[in-house]
Design a protein around this motif. Structure first.
Motif, PDB file in Angstrom:
ATOM      1  N   ARG A 194       0.862  -1.242   0.161  1.00 44.81           N
ATOM      2  CA  ARG A 194       0.054  -0.138  -0.159  1.00 44.81           C
ATOM      3  C   ARG A 194       0.947   1.160  -0.212  1.00 44.81           C
ATOM      4  O   ARG A 194       2.005   1.092   0.567  1.00 44.81           O
ATOM      5  CB  ARG A 194      -0.867   0.135   1.194  1.00 44.81           C
ATOM      6  N   GLY A 195       0.635   2.038  -0.807  1.00 49.56           N
ATOM      7  CA  GLY A 195       1.310   3.409  -0.617  1.00 49.56           C
ATOM      8  C   GLY A 195       0.601   4.627  -0.304  1.00 49.56           C
ATOM      9  O   GLY A 195      -0.620   4.857  -0.717  1.00 49.56           O
ATOM     10  N   ILE A 196       1.240   5.667   0.274  1.00 53.96           N
ATOM     11  CA  ILE A 196       0.695   6.730   0.884  1.00 53.96           C
ATOM     12  C   ILE A 196       1.768   7.768   0.346  1.00 53.96           C
ATOM     13  O   ILE A 196       2.936   7.819   0.398  1.00 53.96           O
ATOM     14  CB  ILE A 196       0.820   6.839   2.175  1.00 53.96           C
ATOM     15  N   LEU A 212       1.498  11.433  -9.054  1.00 55.70           N
ATOM     16  CA  LEU A 212       2.095  10.161  -8.767  1.00 55.70           C
ATOM     17  C   LEU A 212       0.977   9.227  -8.272  1.00 55.70           C
ATOM     18  O   LEU A 212       0.864   8.155  -8.702  1.00 55.70           O
ATOM     19  CB  LEU A 212       3.223  10.371  -7.431  1.00 55.70           C
ATOM     20  N   LEU A 213      -0.002   9.617  -7.342  1.00 56.54           N
ATOM     21  CA  LEU A 213      -1.153   8.764  -6.906  1.00 56.54           C
ATOM     22  C   LEU A 213      -1.757   8.270  -8.235  1.00 56.54           C
ATOM     23  O   LEU A 213      -2.312   7.150  -8.318  1.00 56.54           O
ATOM     24  CB  LEU A 213      -1.982   9.633  -6.026  1.00 56.54           C
ATOM     25  N   GLU A 214      -2.345   9.301  -8.969  1.00 58.39           N
ATOM     26  CA  GLU A 214      -3.082   8.915 -10.270  1.00 58.39           C
ATOM     27  C   GLU A 214      -2.235   7.900 -11.041  1.00 58.39           C
ATOM     28  O   GLU A 214      -2.881   7.108 -11.537  1.00 58.39           O
ATOM     29  CB  GLU A 214      -3.253  10.122 -10.960  1.00 58.39           C
ATOM     30  N   GLN A 215      -0.949   8.218 -11.450  1.00 60.63           N
ATOM     31  CA  GLN A 215      -0.259   7.061 -12.061  1.00 60.63           C
ATOM     32  C   GLN A 215      -0.164   5.768 -11.465  1.00 60.63           C
ATOM     33  O   GLN A 215      -0.560   4.782 -12.133  1.00 60.63           O
ATOM     34  CB  GLN A 215       1.186   7.711 -12.153  1.00 60.63           C
ATOM     35  N   CYS A 216      -0.002   5.710 -10.219  1.00 63.37           N
ATOM     36  CA  CYS A 216      -0.243   4.485  -9.503  1.00 63.37           C
ATOM     37  C   CYS A 216      -1.586   3.863  -9.658  1.00 63.37           C
ATOM     38  O   CYS A 216      -1.568   2.905  -9.655  1.00 63.37           O
ATOM     39  CB  CYS A 216       0.234   4.573  -7.964  1.00 63.37           C
ATOM     40  N   GLN A 217      -2.495   4.487  -9.561  1.00 67.58           N
ATOM     41  CA  GLN A 217      -3.858   4.108  -9.502  1.00 67.58           C
ATOM     42  C   GLN A 217      -4.264   3.803 -10.960  1.00 67.58           C
ATOM     43  O   GLN A 217      -4.806   2.457 -11.202  1.00 67.58           O
ATOM     44  CB  GLN A 217      -4.812   5.254  -9.106  1.00 67.58           C
ATOM     45  N   GLN A 218      -3.646   4.272 -11.944  1.00 65.62           N
ATOM     46  CA  GLN A 218      -3.931   3.873 -13.271  1.00 65.62           C
ATOM     47  C   GLN A 218      -3.292   2.315 -13.506  1.00 65.62           C
ATOM     48  O   GLN A 218      -3.645   1.690 -14.335  1.00 65.62           O
ATOM     49  CB  GLN A 218      -3.333   4.897 -14.267  1.00 65.62           C
ATOM     50  N   GLY A 259      -3.093   0.062 -11.237  1.00 64.66           N
ATOM     51  CA  GLY A 259      -3.883  -0.700 -10.285  1.00 64.66           C
ATOM     52  C   GLY A 259      -3.303  -0.915  -8.979  1.00 64.66           C
ATOM     53  O   GLY A 259      -3.715  -1.899  -8.329  1.00 64.66           O
ATOM     54  N   LEU A 260      -2.412  -0.038  -8.553  1.00 61.34           N
ATOM     55  CA  LEU A 260      -1.775  -0.183  -7.523  1.00 61.34           C
ATOM     56  C   LEU A 260      -2.781   0.533  -6.232  1.00 61.34           C
ATOM     57  O   LEU A 260      -3.337   1.337  -6.750  1.00 61.34           O
ATOM     58  CB  LEU A 260      -0.140   0.753  -7.380  1.00 61.34           C
ATOM     59  N   SER A 261      -2.494  -0.160  -5.020  1.00 61.18           N
ATOM     60  CA  SER A 261      -3.330   0.454  -3.996  1.00 61.18           C
ATOM     61  C   SER A 261      -2.601   1.788  -3.129  1.00 61.18           C
ATOM     62  O   SER A 261      -1.522   1.451  -2.715  1.00 61.18           O
ATOM     63  CB  SER A 261      -3.309  -0.865  -2.797  1.00 61.18           C
TER      64      SER A 261
END
Length: 159
Positions: free
Chosen positions: A5-7, A13-19, A21-23
Motif C-alpha cells: 500500500r502506498g501513501i 504520482l497517486l493517479e499514475q499508481c492508480q492507473q 492498479g496499485l493500492s
C-alpha cells in the motif's frame, strides 16, 4: 504473495499508481503510521521523503516505523547521497522542498539509535561509467565523489 500500500501527497504520482492498479491513498505518511497497530507491518519503505523533513519529524517517523514493524520486519530509507558532490552541492537543491542533505552515517545512526538492528547502507544509482575520470589515483578518487552513487538506502530490521 506480498500486499503493498502506498501513501503520498503527490496527486500526479497517486493517479499514475492508480492507473497501474496499485493500492495507494493520498495522505501524510506519519499520520498513516500513527493509525496502524503495533507490530502490524512486515516492511516499510520510505523513498525520497526523509530529505523533506525537519529532524524532529524524521525522528518521529523512524519511531513510528519501529513501532509498527512486526518482529523480523524491514525498513528501507532511500535518499539523495551528499557524498556525491554533484548531488550534495547542486542536484539536491533542484527540488526546493528539500531541506538538508543527510549523510548516510547520520541516517544509519538514527535507525540504530531508534531501535532497528543489522542496519546497512546500500549505495545506489551511480552515474554511467563512461563519465568516470581515469589516469591516476587522484582522478579515480575524484570520480568517486563526482560520479559515484547519487542515492543510498539505509536498510534496518526489527528484532
Amino acid at each position: 504473495g506480498l500486499v503493498g500500500r502506498g501513501i503520498d501527497t503527490n496527486r500526479v504520482l497517486l493517479e499514475q499508481c492508480q492507473q497501474r492498479g496499485l493500492s495507494v491513498a493520498e495522505g501524510d505518511c506519519l499520520a498513516y503510521l500513527q493509525d496502524q497497530p503495533d507490530a502490524s507491518l512486515g516492511a516499510v519503505t520510505v523513498i525520497h521523503l526523509i530529505e523533506h523533513l525537519a529532524f524532529p519529524r524524521l525522528i518521529g517517523l523512524v519511531d513510528e516505523i519501529v513501532r509498527v514493524l512486526k518482529p523480523g520486519g524491514m525498513a528501507i530509507f532511500e535518499t539523495p547521497n551528499p557524498f556525491n558532490l554533484l548531488v550534495g552541492s547542486h542536484n539536491f537543491y533542484l527540488d526546493p522542498t528539500h531541506r538538508n542533505p543527510l549523510p548516510s552515517a547520520v541516517v544509519q545512526f538514527l535507525a540504530e539509535a531508534r531501535g532497528l538492528c543489522r542496519v546497512t547502507v546500500k549505495n545506489l544509482h551511480p552515474y554511467p561509467s563512461t563519465m568516470r575520470l581515469h589516469g591516476s589515483e587522484v582522478a579515480e578518487r575524484l570520480s568517486d565523489h563526482l560520479y559515484g552513487p547519487q542515492d543510498y538506502a539505509v536498510i534496518g530490521w526489527k528484532v
